[in-house]
Design an enzyme around this catalytic site. Structure first.
Site: not given
Length: 279
Positions: A82, A174, A203-204, A226
């Site tokens: 990642d 994030h 993401h986040g 994620n």
């Protein structure tokens, strides 16, 4: 099932309308719990080694740990790098047995991001593994602000890089410790879907409301969420309770053992929101 590539788990999700969790691991205790939860839920899982994890444990060790867990698992497991920030780092992950690499060129100018991502995707595909890229910048809670993904740039990025999955910035952040009040920008997601045909990644994901996770897993091209902060908080709470339960206990193996069941339970709850619906 055992060790698989990112494309091998995301393509079925893309076609059948569900998502797969990319779980950010920091050590043996959490990655083992993540696989145990996936086996209990009978669904695939993506083990992710991010920059913080790699600063603590070398990539060759992480690759061996991921592969060991995957090869003994009864469900598909992806060993994923990642936020790789260079060709050299992605190449090392490939050499260490990872089955997927994510190159993060989101801070770069568009043309440079496309060129570097395309080169890493080519390298990954030559090794018969997958590549994820990022277009638009996902910021950090209390830190750098986000730059939303432009659908036209996303169309070009997807076409010219050949990535197997594309991370986008649509209101996600994030390291967010609380749920977003308004959720993700669905209009922007729909605009990106119109011009691309690649599995999308959030993401986040810890900050995304659970109801929206479920909805987008079923009704969008988002095939990977994620999750890191949410599970780190569970682990930290369980660890504090384990330490405080017996202040004379000093054996770290005995202490860490007490984090396993709470982390498995929390992970199972997350995995259920993404799974393919029964029937």
């Amino acid at each position: 099932m055992s060790l698989v590539t990112l494309a091998e788990v995301l393509q079925p999700a893309f076609k059948e309308g569900y998502a797969v969790a990319g779980l950010v691991a920091l050590g043996w205790e959490d990655m083992r719990a993540f696989v145990a939860a996936a086996e209990a839920e009978q669904c695939p899982v993506i083990l992710q080694a991010g920059p913080g994890c790699r600063a603590h444990t070398p990539l060759p060790v992480l690759g061996t740990m991921f592969r060991h867990l995957a090869e003994s698992a009864g469900v598909p497991v992806v060993a994923h790098l990642d936020h790789g920030y260079s060709l050299a780092e992605c190449r090392q992950a490939i050499e260490c047995g990872f089955t997927s690499v994510m190159f993060d060129g989101s801070r770069l100018p568009l043309n440079q991001n496309i060129d570097e991502t395309a080169a890493i995707a080519e390298l990954a595909h030559a090794a018969e593994i997958s590549c994820e890229g990022e277009i638009g910048f996902v910021g950090y809670a209390g830190g750098e602000g986000s730059a939303g993904t432009d659908p036209k740039e996303a169309a070009r990025f997807a076409s010219e890089t050949g990535v197997d999955a594309m991370a986008i910035s649509v209101g996600n952040t994030h390291l967010q410790e609380t749920r977003m009040s308004v959720g993700l920008d669905v209009a922007r997601i729909r605009a990106i879907e119109v011009v691309t045909k690649v599995p999308l990644v959030i993401h986040g994901g810890s900050g995304v409301p659970v109801d929206q996770r479920i909805f987008l897993s079923r009704h969008s091209n988002i095939c990977k969420f994620n999750i890191g902060t949410e599970l780190r908080m569970v682990f930290g709470k369980a660890l504090r309770e384990a330490v405080n339960h017996d202040i004379d206990r000093f054996d770290r193996i005995a202490i860490l053992r007490d984090t396993h069941e709470p982390l498995v339970a929390a992970t199972r709850n997350i995995l259920r929101t993404f799974k393919a619906p029964c029937g």
